[in-house]
Design a protein around this motif. Structure first.
Motif, PDB file in Angstrom:
ATOM      1  N   LYS A   1       0.846  -1.191   0.000  1.00  0.00           N
ATOM      2  CA  LYS A   1       0.000   0.000   0.000  1.00  0.00           C
ATOM      3  C   LYS A   1       0.885   1.246   0.000  1.00  0.00           C
ATOM      4  O   LYS A   1       1.779   1.391   0.831  1.00  0.00           O
ATOM      5  N   LYS A   2       0.603   2.138  -0.949  1.00  0.00           N
ATOM      6  CA  LYS A   2       1.356   3.386  -1.073  1.00  0.00           C
ATOM      7  C   LYS A   2       0.472   4.568  -0.714  1.00  0.00           C
ATOM      8  O   LYS A   2      -0.736   4.538  -0.910  1.00  0.00           O
ATOM      9  N   ALA A   3       1.123   5.620  -0.255  1.00  0.00           N
ATOM     10  CA  ALA A   3       0.463   6.909  -0.024  1.00  0.00           C
ATOM     11  C   ALA A   3       1.206   7.970  -0.822  1.00  0.00           C
ATOM     12  O   ALA A   3       2.397   7.840  -1.101  1.00  0.00           O
TER      13      ALA A   3
ATOM     14  N   ASP B   1      -4.634  12.513  -9.039  1.00  0.00           N
ATOM     15  CA  ASP B   1      -5.670  11.735  -9.739  1.00  0.00           C
ATOM     16  C   ASP B   1      -5.376  10.238  -9.672  1.00  0.00           C
ATOM     17  O   ASP B   1      -6.276   9.423  -9.430  1.00  0.00           O
ATOM     18  N   LYS B   2      -4.122   9.865  -9.871  1.00  0.00           N
ATOM     19  CA  LYS B   2      -3.743   8.450  -9.803  1.00  0.00           C
ATOM     20  C   LYS B   2      -3.961   7.883  -8.400  1.00  0.00           C
ATOM     21  O   LYS B   2      -4.444   6.761  -8.236  1.00  0.00           O
ATOM     22  N   ALA B   3      -3.570   8.655  -7.386  1.00  0.00           N
ATOM     23  CA  ALA B   3      -3.744   8.193  -6.005  1.00  0.00           C
ATOM     24  C   ALA B   3      -5.227   8.039  -5.670  1.00  0.00           C
ATOM     25  O   ALA B   3      -5.629   7.057  -5.043  1.00  0.00           O
ATOM     26  N   ARG B   4      -6.037   8.996  -6.093  1.00  0.00           N
ATOM     27  CA  ARG B   4      -7.484   8.908  -5.834  1.00  0.00           C
ATOM     28  C   ARG B   4      -8.079   7.678  -6.532  1.00  0.00           C
ATOM     29  O   ARG B   4      -8.884   6.953  -5.946  1.00  0.00           O
ATOM     30  N   GLU B   5      -7.689   7.455  -7.783  1.00  0.00           N
ATOM     31  CA  GLU B   5      -8.209   6.310  -8.531  1.00  0.00           C
ATOM     32  C   GLU B   5      -7.850   4.998  -7.832  1.00  0.00           C
ATOM     33  O   GLU B   5      -8.650   4.064  -7.801  1.00  0.00           O
ATOM     34  N   ALA B   6      -6.664   4.930  -7.261  1.00  0.00           N
ATOM     35  CA  ALA B   6      -6.214   3.722  -6.559  1.00  0.00           C
ATOM     36  C   ALA B   6      -6.695   3.684  -5.108  1.00  0.00           C
ATOM     37  O   ALA B   6      -6.407   2.725  -4.398  1.00  0.00           O
TER      38      ALA B   6
ATOM     39  N   LEU C   1      10.417   9.138  -5.461  1.00  0.00           N
ATOM     40  CA  LEU C   1      10.394  10.588  -5.605  1.00  0.00           C
ATOM     41  C   LEU C   1       9.900  10.904  -7.007  1.00  0.00           C
ATOM     42  O   LEU C   1      10.501  10.474  -7.992  1.00  0.00           O
ATOM     43  N   ALA C   2       8.799  11.621  -7.088  1.00  0.00           N
ATOM     44  CA  ALA C   2       8.259  12.030  -8.385  1.00  0.00           C
ATOM     45  C   ALA C   2       9.088  13.217  -8.863  1.00  0.00           C
ATOM     46  O   ALA C   2       8.896  14.348  -8.424  1.00  0.00           O
TER      47      ALA C   2
ATOM     48  N   GLN D   1       5.133   7.665 -14.711  1.00  0.00           N
ATOM     49  CA  GLN D   1       5.538   6.286 -14.447  1.00  0.00           C
ATOM     50  C   GLN D   1       5.190   5.811 -13.043  1.00  0.00           C
ATOM     51  O   GLN D   1       5.367   4.638 -12.720  1.00  0.00           O
ATOM     52  N   VAL D   2       4.700   6.701 -12.202  1.00  0.00           N
ATOM     53  CA  VAL D   2       4.326   6.324 -10.836  1.00  0.00           C
ATOM     54  C   VAL D   2       3.054   5.501 -10.874  1.00  0.00           C
ATOM     55  O   VAL D   2       2.089   5.847 -11.562  1.00  0.00           O
ATOM     56  N   ARG D   3       3.054   4.404 -10.130  1.00  0.00           N
ATOM     57  CA  ARG D   3       1.880   3.529 -10.011  1.00  0.00           C
ATOM     58  C   ARG D   3       1.549   3.381  -8.526  1.00  0.00           C
ATOM     59  O   ARG D   3       2.433   3.146  -7.710  1.00  0.00           O
ATOM     60  N   PHE D   4       0.270   3.507  -8.210  1.00  0.00           N
ATOM     61  CA  PHE D   4      -0.143   3.323  -6.817  1.00  0.00           C
ATOM     62  C   PHE D   4      -0.643   1.916  -6.548  1.00  0.00           C
ATOM     63  O   PHE D   4      -0.631   1.475  -5.414  1.00  0.00           O
TER      64      PHE D   4
END
Length: 177
Positions: free
Chosen positions: A2-4, A40-45, A135-136, A172-175
């Motif tokens: 699990k990522k934050a 947006d990616k974090a919310r979707e995940a 790190l993004a 390229q970041v994936r949650f």
């Protein structure tokens, strides 16, 4: 795992400093656009999003003052988490580690301002706590210093931080793993 998403110091002050005789934040528009992509990616995940807010005891950057608030395009949603900090290290004298543990977070995607201060310190501290840190790299920024350009500062710190984090562009970041 699990990522934050940890958004460090993306408050109004750095974005308006240029309007008050200060310096311009490097690649401000890209910083906002890329950070919105991460949000947006974090919310979707359904990953937790934590806004870490640099805070002063009094003055324009104290709690709820206009320069303290998250910059409008990146404003938190009601379900997002806010963490007030008084030091460069987002974990120092805060409940951030406990908060992340309560949400069973093992990995952190970190972005924010300024890469050479609060972002650098937070990445290293997260690593020392055992988080899998990403790190993004297109979601960090800073200002020119008297000695170096913002671009040089960012490039240097990205190089140093690769010992503590995977350095990835926001696309390229994936949650979800």
């Amino acid at each position: 795992m699990k990522k934050a998403l940890l958004i460090v110091d993306m408050q109004t002050m750095p974005f308006v400093w240029k309007d008050y005789g200060g310096k311009t934040l490097y690649q401000e528009e890209g910083l906002i656009a890329n950070t919105k992509l991460l949000i947006d990616k974090a919310r979707e995940a359904q990953s937790p999003i934590v806004y870490v807010l640099h805070t002063e005891m009094t003055g324009p950057r104290s709690v709820e003052q206009p320069l303290w608030k998250v910059v409008d395009p990146l404003a938190p949603a009601p379900e997002d988490l806010l963490m007030i900090k008084y030091h460069a290290d987002s974990f120092h004298e805060t409940d951030l580690h406990t908060l992340l543990g309560n949400h069973e977070v093992e990995g952190l995607v970190i972005c924010g301002i300024q890469i050479e201060y609060c972002v650098d310190t937070t990445v290293k501290r997260a690593y020392s706590y055992g988080y899998n840190v990403e790190l993004a790299d297109d979601c960090t920024s800073t200002f020119d210093s008297d000695e170096l350009t913002a671009e040089q500062i960012i490039r240097h710190h990205r190089h140093l931080l690769q010992q503590f984090a995977s350095i990835l562009p926001s696309d390229q970041v994936r949650f979800k793993t």
